[in-house]
Motif scaffolding. Structure first.
Motif, short mmCIF file in Angstrom:
data_model
loop_
_atom_site.label_atom_id
_atom_site.label_comp_id
_atom_site.label_asym_id
_atom_site.label_seq_id
_atom_site.Cartn_x
_atom_site.Cartn_y
_atom_site.Cartn_z
N LYS A 214 99.62 91.47 23.34
CA LYS A 214 98.96 92.90 23.87
C LYS A 214 100.23 93.97 23.57
CE LYS A 214 99.35 93.69 28.41
NZ LYS A 214 99.21 93.66 29.61
N ILE A 215 99.74 94.95 22.81
CA ILE A 215 100.76 96.16 22.30
C ILE A 215 100.85 97.17 23.22
CG2 ILE A 215 101.18 95.19 20.08
CD1 ILE A 215 99.27 97.61 19.22
N ALA A 216 99.60 97.54 23.89
CA ALA A 216 99.46 98.53 25.03
C ALA A 216 98.51 98.45 25.86
CB ALA A 216 99.35 99.86 24.12
N GLU A 217 98.70 99.16 27.08
CA GLU A 217 97.35 98.91 27.81
C GLU A 217 97.73 100.05 28.85
OE1 GLU A 217 97.66 95.34 30.38
OE2 GLU A 217 96.01 95.73 31.89
N GLY A 218 96.27 100.67 29.35
CA GLY A 218 96.01 101.65 30.23
C GLY A 218 95.01 102.53 29.91
N THR A 219 94.70 103.34 30.55
CA THR A 219 93.42 104.47 30.34
C THR A 219 93.77 105.02 28.93
OG1 THR A 219 94.34 106.26 31.37
CG2 THR A 219 93.06 104.74 32.85
N SER A 220 92.44 105.68 28.34
CA SER A 220 92.45 106.09 26.93
C SER A 220 93.62 107.28 27.09
CB SER A 220 91.34 106.92 26.96
OG SER A 220 91.25 107.68 25.65
N GLY A 221 93.65 108.17 28.20
CA GLY A 221 94.61 109.15 28.21
C GLY A 221 96.18 108.68 28.39
N GLU A 222 96.18 107.33 29.12
CA GLU A 222 97.55 107.03 29.23
C GLU A 222 98.23 106.52 27.92
OE1 GLU A 222 97.21 105.36 34.11
OE2 GLU A 222 96.87 104.16 32.35
N LEU A 223 97.17 105.79 26.89
CA LEU A 223 97.61 105.29 25.88
C LEU A 223 98.07 106.63 24.69
CD1 LEU A 223 95.10 102.65 25.48
CD2 LEU A 223 97.34 102.09 25.72
N LYS A 224 97.31 107.45 25.03
CA LYS A 224 97.43 108.56 24.11
C LYS A 224 98.77 109.46 24.43
CE LYS A 224 92.67 109.42 22.91
NZ LYS A 224 91.31 110.18 23.38
N ARG A 225 99.09 109.28 25.80
CA ARG A 225 100.47 110.08 26.07
C ARG A 225 101.73 109.28 25.88
NH1 ARG A 225 96.94 111.80 30.47
NH2 ARG A 225 97.63 109.98 31.68
N MET A 226 101.29 107.94 25.24
CA MET A 226 102.58 107.15 24.91
C MET A 226 103.00 107.73 23.53
SD MET A 226 100.73 103.57 25.61
CE MET A 226 102.21 102.58 25.01
N ILE A 227 102.15 108.53 22.80
CA ILE A 227 102.58 108.83 21.53
C ILE A 227 103.07 110.31 21.50
CG2 ILE A 227 101.35 107.18 20.43
CD1 ILE A 227 99.35 109.31 19.35
N LYS A 228 103.73 110.70 20.53
CA LYS A 228 104.42 112.21 20.61
C LYS A 228 103.30 113.15 20.16
CE LYS A 228 108.10 114.57 18.46
NZ LYS A 228 109.38 114.35 17.35
N ASN A 229 102.39 112.69 19.21
CA ASN A 229 101.54 113.84 18.72
C ASN A 229 100.38 113.95 19.83
OD1 ASN A 229 98.39 113.78 17.31
ND2 ASN A 229 100.13 114.94 16.32
N THR A 230 100.22 115.36 20.08
CA THR A 230 99.16 115.73 20.88
C THR A 230 97.95 116.50 20.16
OG1 THR A 230 100.31 117.76 21.61
CG2 THR A 230 100.68 115.83 22.81
#
Lengths: 315, 479
Positions: A214-230
């Motif tokens: 498992k490399i990441a877990e969370g809601t869609s928003g949480e996962l996207k916030r894990m990366i720099k790009n918005t």
């Protein structure tokens, strides 16, 4: 812990030298649509097979409905509905008989079963096809029948393993809507797929898997916030000179500018009005340009950022 | 859950094209084809009187006695040479009118060589048996040879040469096997049973040693010509064995058991009824029963998560695997027994095959065969991870192979196996079922019938146990 439906702790499954599932831990709460997202071979189906006690595993613990899951956990099994990746219906039976056949593995009472089968047929939209044999059904309808066979007994936990593979868009939407409706009716759903759009569309929580981990877990928003790009702005244009590239780099919130395949891509980290600022700037330089698009990050970007590669087998 | 599964198991089986084709249509079509091929012979009682000319260059009383025993004889020596054919025809017609139920194997005409040739060319007789002087004391007297082949006006002239083969001896013993009259009997008893005495043994042996040489001349091949050849072979067997018997009697070994001596090797002759048509039907029923293998392959396949998606789906349900398997097996038993019953009913009541007045026991044997076949299929389905289609192919090939060895395609193969490797017949499931039917027809005592069914029962238990052993797993290393 009363609302925990599935609890997986440090699950390890090895096939000789290959580690298919590598110390995986998950906790799925009641009422969730939990997405297991990952490329083919990432260990999603193996995890589901271990969860259902079909596969022996090397390490770890699995609990369903607060009890250890074993092959003879018939109480737990009675609350589970499984829709496997491959369609498993009998060619010799018609739609009604197929659903009744599998529903009968769970429901003894004939009258109750008849009612459940009718409701399942209604739910998947196969009312006009009850007397049809599977070979007469299209791929999409066949998938719906497969789902009906898995959910007719009104399970509390529904496990769907890639149910939309090779399904037309119309049937895919129907299936996804159906899953959301099942969830609204109280079912907890585990949904495995390698289609990130589906996961984003219906899942309340997502675990991304790669190589059994498992490399990441969370809601869609949480996962996207894990990366720099918005936000990523893409502009069709001729190859820019170094001056224009430098100008774009200096845009507020921009952290990277790349020109590839006739398109200039500007990556932003946070901020607002990035598209408007970009358009204003490019207009002032007098550069000719074509189509301009703005994209928000996807789970693929998350996957790409974490693993350095894209989700494989994208459709 | 059990009855729900059972219901759908039966529905699935009865709707499966493979079941309809291989279990119902194929045996019925094959039965009809066999009926078309052999039915005429069967309906006529299995015996056609064969007219044969006998040219005695050397008188042989024993052979005459044999001919009289097997048929009827006439002499043409007093007849008008120019009208022998019509005389013969009238004589045979008269015989049939006198006693239409009595059908002798042979209608022998003792005549001169030229008359015999004329009758053969005209088709009045189907062959000529020459009784010639022995070439020497050691002359086998058993060889069947042909006369000259250069006959005028003949279409084909075929030489038939056969040694007193093991097959011929076996044929002779076949008669013993059905009744077991000579089981553990000594030479004296056997001789007495055949109307002979020990006192005659020595002179009898001398007579046999000097018995004339027999040869057969035929015009063309056919059933009647084969009958003549078979007759001579059987006669040779009789004289050969009797000669050895005489040896024993004459040297004071009469008290030794004939079955214990090295003279006769006792074999369980499982070639079937003397009527090949019925034998084919037995084998076909046995084959249909064993086709149960293909019906039951899916029982394990659809219960095991690592073998099929159906198995995975069922394994996820709260229905115990034992219930799933048991209902699947029972459904297959029902289906297969039904198919075998249809096959037997069709043969017995539509094709009018005579199963020896023990039809209920034929149904019972067929049912047990079906149960054995299904159990075999359950076991085969449980082993290995081959695809369903591959297992179907293997099962079909196995059943057809076993049926071939059991004599479905031609009855001789089973006799050959019995002579060379009898253990194969003892173990061949198709042969076991076919033999049980055979014993029903030929043996008034049912002990051997029950014995064969007991073997089938043992097979069934073994396959079910092995099948359950293979499917006992609840978790799999891989799917």
């Amino acid at each position: 812990m009363g609302d925990t439906v599935v609890k997986i702790e440090n699950l390890v499954k090895k096939y000789k030298e290959l580690t298919a599932v590598d110390h995986l831990s998950l906790e799925i709460k009641k009422g969730e649509i939990f997405g297991l997202l990952g490329p083919n071979g990432s260990g999603k189906t193996t995890t589901i097979s271990c969860l259902l006690s079909l596969l022996a595993y090397n390490e770890g613990n699995i609990e369903l409905f607060g009890k250890p899951m074993t092959p003879v956990s018939y109480d737990s099994k009675a609350k589970i509905g499984v829709i496997l990746q491959n369609v498993a219906v009998f060619d010799e039976l018609n739609v009604y008989e197929n659903i009744d056949c599998f529903c009968g593995l769970y429901i003894k009472d004939k009258a109750k079963r008849r009612q459940y089968v009718d409701e399942a047929i209604e739910f998947v939209g196969l009312k006009d096809f009850t007397k049809f044999k599977p070979k007469k059904l299209s791929g999409g309808l066949l998938r719906r029948l497969n789902i009906a066979c898995g959910i007719a007994h009104k399970p509390e936990l529904i496990i769907l393993d890639e149910p939309t593979v090779a399904v037309d868009p119309q049937s895919r939407n129907k299936i996804l809507e159906g899953i959301e409706e099942l969830n609204r009716n109280g079912a907890t759903v585990i949904y495995t797929t390698h289609y990130m759009e589906e996961v984003e569309q219906i899942c309340t929580r997502i675990a991304i898997m790669d190589h059994g981990k498992k490399i990441a877990e969370g809601t869609s928003g949480e996962l996207k916030r894990m990366i720099k790009n918005t936000e990523t702005v893409t502009i069709e244009m001729d190859e820019p000179d170094s001056g224009l590239l430098e100008t774009m780099k200096n845009l507020e919130n921009a952290y990277e500018v790349r020109w590839e395949a006739g398109k200039l891509k500007i990556f932003f980290a946070g901020g607002e009005h990035n598209l408007l600022n970009t358009m204003d700037t490019i207009r002032t330089t007098g550069t000719h340009f074509g189509q301009v698009t703005s994209e928000l990050p996807t789970l693929n970007d998350v996957f790409l950022t974490i693993t350095g590669k894209e989700l494989r087998d994208k459709d | 859950m059990f009855f729900h599964n059972l219901k759908y198991e039966i529905i699935l089986n009865l709707r499966a094209k493979e079941v309809i084709i291989w279990m119902l249509a194929f045996p019925i079509v094959l039965s009809v084809l066999y009926k078309a091929a052999f039915g005429n012979i069967y309906e006529n009682g299995g015996i056609t009187t064969v007219p044969v000319a006998i040219v005695e260059n050397e008188p042989d009383e024993m052979f005459r006695a044999m001919v009289d025993f097997m048929g009827e004889s006439e002499s043409t020596y007093a007849q008008d040479e120019s009208n022998i054919g019509s005389w013969l025809s009238k004589t045979m017609q008269q015989k049939e009118q006198d006693d239409p139920q009595q059908k002798p194997l042979l209608h022998a005409i003792y005549c001169r060589e030229d008359e015999a040739y004329r009758m053969l060319v005209n088709g009045d007789v189907k062959g000529i048996i020459f009784v010639d002087a022995p070439e020497g004391m050691a002359a086998s007297g058993g060889s069947v040879e042909a006369g000259d082949a250069d006959m005028a006006d003949t279409d084909t002239s075929e030489e038939v040469t056969a040694e007193w083969s093991a097959e011929a001896i076996k044929s002779f013993l076949d008669a013993f096997d059905g009744s077991e009259r000579y089981q553990n009997a000594d030479a004296e008893t056997i001789l007495a049973g055949e109307g002979l005495s020990l006192q005659d043994a020595a002179s009898f042996k001398d007579m046999l040693d000097q018995k004339p040489k027999l040869s057969l001349k035929i015009k063309s091949s056919g059933m009647e010509q084969s009958t003549l050849k078979r007759f001579l072979e059987t006669y040779g067997s009789l004289t050969s064995i009797s000669g050895k018997l005489a040896d024993q009697g004459g040297t004071g070994t009469s008290s030794s058991s004939i079955m214990d001596s090295d003279l006769i090797e006792v074999r369980k002759l499982t070639e079937g009824n003397t009527d090949p048509f019925v034998t084919y039907m037995y084998n076909m029923i046995a084959m249909v029963a064993l086709f149960g293998m293909t019906v039951a392959l899916h029982v394990a396949l659809f219960s095991e998560a690592n073998l099929s998606d159906y198995g995975a789906r069922r394994s996820c349900s709260p229905t115990p695997k034992l219930t799933t398997i048991m209902s699947g097996l029972c459904g297959c038993y029902f289906t297969q027994i039904l198919c075998v019953a249809v096959c037997i009913t069709f043969q017995a009541f539509v094709l009018k095959v005579d199963f020896g007045g023990r039809l209920p026991l034929v149904y019972l044997g067929g049912a047990l065969g079906a149960i054995m076949g299904v159990s075999m299929g359950f076991f085969v389905g449980a082993i290995g991870r081959l695809k369903y289609e591959a297992k179907i192919g293997i099962s079909m090939a196995v059943v057809m192979g076993l049926s071939f060895m059991s004599g479905l395609m031609f009855t001789g193969i089973k006799a050959s196996i019995e002579m060379n490797a009898p253990i194969i017949n003892d173990l061949n499931p198709v042969a076991i079922i076919a033999d049980s039917f055979y014993y029903l027809s030929v043996d008034p005592d049912l002990s051997r019938y029950w014995g064969k069914l007991a073997v089938a029962g043992i097979y069934t238990v073994i396959f079910i146990l092995l099948g359950f052993l293979m499917t006992r797993r609840r978790k799999y290393e891989s799917l």
